[in-house]
Design an enzyme around this catalytic site. Structure first.
Site, PDB file in Angstrom:
ATOM      1  NE  ARG A 105      -3.997  -2.090   2.120  1.00  0.00           N
ATOM      2  CZ  ARG A 105      -3.885  -3.294   2.683  1.00  0.00           C
ATOM      3  NH1 ARG A 105      -2.810  -3.578   3.405  1.00  0.00           N
ATOM      4  NH2 ARG A 105      -4.825  -4.207   2.530  1.00  0.00           N
ATOM      5  CE  LYS A 130       0.083  12.343 -15.918  1.00  0.00           C
ATOM      6  NZ  LYS A 130      -0.259  13.314 -16.976  1.00  0.00           N
ATOM      7  CD  GLU A 140       7.905  15.193 -23.094  1.00  0.00           C
ATOM      8  OE1 GLU A 140       7.387  16.269 -22.698  1.00  0.00           O
ATOM      9  OE2 GLU A 140       7.234  14.176 -23.356  1.00  0.00           O
ATOM     10  CE  LYS A 174       5.799  16.561 -15.101  1.00  0.00           C
ATOM     11  NZ  LYS A 174       5.995  15.289 -15.812  1.00  0.00           N
ATOM     12  CD  GLU A 229      -3.212  15.313 -16.584  1.00  0.00           C
ATOM     13  OE1 GLU A 229      -2.257  15.529 -17.330  1.00  0.00           O
ATOM     14  OE2 GLU A 229      -3.772  14.211 -16.494  1.00  0.00           O
ATOM     15  NE  ARG A 263       1.048  16.542 -13.557  1.00  0.00           N
ATOM     16  CZ  ARG A 263       1.585  15.742 -12.660  1.00  0.00           C
ATOM     17  NH1 ARG A 263       1.232  15.857 -11.389  1.00  0.00           N
ATOM     18  NH2 ARG A 263       2.474  14.839 -13.006  1.00  0.00           N
ATOM     19  CG  ASN A 320      -1.246  16.068 -20.848  1.00  0.00           C
ATOM     20  OD1 ASN A 320      -0.345  15.307 -20.525  1.00  0.00           O
ATOM     21  ND2 ASN A 320      -2.300  16.282 -20.084  1.00  0.00           N
ATOM     22  CG  HIS A 336       2.155  14.450 -24.237  1.00  0.00           C
ATOM     23  ND1 HIS A 336       2.880  15.604 -24.458  1.00  0.00           N
ATOM     24  CD2 HIS A 336       2.965  13.642 -23.501  1.00  0.00           C
ATOM     25  CE1 HIS A 336       4.059  15.492 -23.866  1.00  0.00           C
ATOM     26  NE2 HIS A 336       4.137  14.316 -23.283  1.00  0.00           N
ATOM     27  CG  HIS A 344      -0.053   9.685 -25.395  1.00  0.00           C
ATOM     28  ND1 HIS A 344      -0.610  10.070 -24.200  1.00  0.00           N
ATOM     29  CD2 HIS A 344       1.289   9.698 -25.205  1.00  0.00           C
ATOM     30  CE1 HIS A 344       0.356  10.304 -23.326  1.00  0.00           C
ATOM     31  NE2 HIS A 344       1.509  10.088 -23.915  1.00  0.00           N
ATOM     32  CG  HIS A 362       6.822   9.549 -25.015  1.00  0.00           C
ATOM     33  ND1 HIS A 362       5.438   9.578 -25.105  1.00  0.00           N
ATOM     34  CD2 HIS A 362       7.170  10.597 -24.226  1.00  0.00           C
ATOM     35  CE1 HIS A 362       4.987  10.597 -24.395  1.00  0.00           C
ATOM     36  NE2 HIS A 362       6.009  11.227 -23.860  1.00  0.00           N
TER      37      HIS A 362
END
Length: 375
Positions: free
Chosen positions: A128, A150, A192, A233, A243, A247, A251, A254, A258, A273
């Site tokens: 956990r 993330k 990036e 960032k 997000e 935030r 993206n 992206h 993606h 990527h």
């Protein structure tokens, strides 16, 4: 951001009780053991890495940790995006448990974005929640995926659709390890870096246009580019950790990127990527121009810079066949940036003037895809 020297920086991610530092500079891998021993006294560690990174850097990190009295287990996975899967997740979880690591021990991600995303997910779910440290070895991971918490894996439905927010306790970004990267991978990470200039730092984008060769060759310009990117960032993450608002700007490029990665089956021989992000950013600027939001001159400037460093800017630069426009729209609609069926994109009103565009008409996107996909 505190500046120690031009070649050594510390960026602070302000998240209250879960705040952490990003250490940036050369030679940090060899001193990582002492750094972790001070910050996680008494902890043991699992190093999660991939086969390529293990050959180059795992021994250095393991020796540093064990020299500082930190007992260490090393878990190695296959390189590449396809390791972000349920099967590999289970493998790593089993190996962490088999090493009898406890909740107060540390999972260390030594590698690029794939290793960081996977190891972070593991640290978030085993017992956990275990402590987590990022030691990113790619430019992309140092400026993007290692910061912000993330984590996750891919599924047949799309990229990063299963995961958790799991902030690291520390990020150690050794700029010297980037010298071992293949040129293609360094270029992909640079996409990036460019992204931060295009979001809201036009002066940084102009600085990149003038200094990218020095960044590629190393030294203080490289450390500066990583530090500015991490600070950009960190500022966004501190405002919007989960997000819900600002935030989403991270993206930029992206959603298109993606979709292209999914369309190529995450085949890194065809598209990695950062290359998807580069094409995606070029497409986002062209689409913004098409929607009369920004000047076509801005789109041309973005494409010129990305092309100058050797990054692709058009779908036609991807080898092999791609799905048609309708199927590509399906991939876009499956992307996690879609909310309640509405298409959401990060678009722009110019260099450094990006914004979240919600309820973008699917018909406009489809028409744009028909113009930009190879016939």
């Amino acid at each position: 951001m505190t500046t120690d020297t031009p070649d050594m920086r510390t960026v602070h991610v302000a998240l209250g009780s879960r705040a952490y530092d990003i250490l940036i500079g050369g030679g940090l891998l060899a001193s990582a053991g002492d750094t972790l021993a001070r910050r996680f006294p008494g902890a043991r560690a699992a190093i999660v890495t991939d086969e390529n990174v293990a050959v180059r850097h795992a021994a250095t990190l393991k020796q540093s940790l064990e020299g500082a009295g930190i007992a260490t287990a090393t878990i190695t996975i296959a390189p590449g995006e396809r390791s972000k899967s349920f099967a590999v997740l289970q493998q790593v979880v089993d190996e962490v448990l088999a090493a009898r690591l406890e909740r107060g021990d540390v999972v260390i991600a030594l590698g690029g974005g794939v290793v960081g995303d996977l190891a972070g997910f593991v640290s978030g779910i085993v017992r956990r929640g275990m402590a987590f440290v990022q030691v990113p070895t790619s430019l992309l991971a140092q400026v993007d995926s290692s910061v912000g918490g993330k984590t996750g894996i891919n599924t047949a439905h799309g990229k990063n659709l299963v995961g958790v927010f799991q902030q690291p306790g520390l990020v150690i970004a050794d700029s010297d390890v980037l010298d071992t990267l293949p040129e293609r991978e360094f270029r992909a990470g640079y996409a990036e870096v460019v992204k931060y200039g295009l979001i809201d730092r036009p002066d940084f984008f102009a600085w990149l246009e003038a200094n990218w060769r020095d960044i590629f060759s190393g030294g203080s310009a490289r450390v500066e580019a990583i530090a500015v990117s991490c600070q950009a960032k960190a500022d966004v993450v501190a405002r919007d950790e989960f997000e819900a608002g600002d935030r989403a700007l991270l993206n930029l490029g992206h959603t298109f990127g993606h979709a292209l990665e999914a369309a190529t089956g995450y085949d890194s021989a065809r598209l990695v990527h950062g290359e998807g992000v580069a094409i995606g950013m070029a497409m986002a600027h062209r689409f913004s121009s098409r929607m009369n939001l920004a000047s076509p001159d801005d789109a041309a400037r973005v494409e010129a810079h990305l092309s100058a460093v050797g990054l692709p800017v058009a779908v036609s630069e991807i080898s092999g066949d791609l799905p048609g426009p309708e199927r590509m729209l399906d991939y876009i609609a499956q992307d996690k940036k879609v909310s309640r069926g509405s298409l959401t994109f990060i678009l722009t009103r110019g260099i450094g003037r990006s914004f979240v565009a919600r309820d973008v008409p699917a018909s406009e996107v489809l028409s744009f895809l028909k113009e930009n996909l190879p016939s």
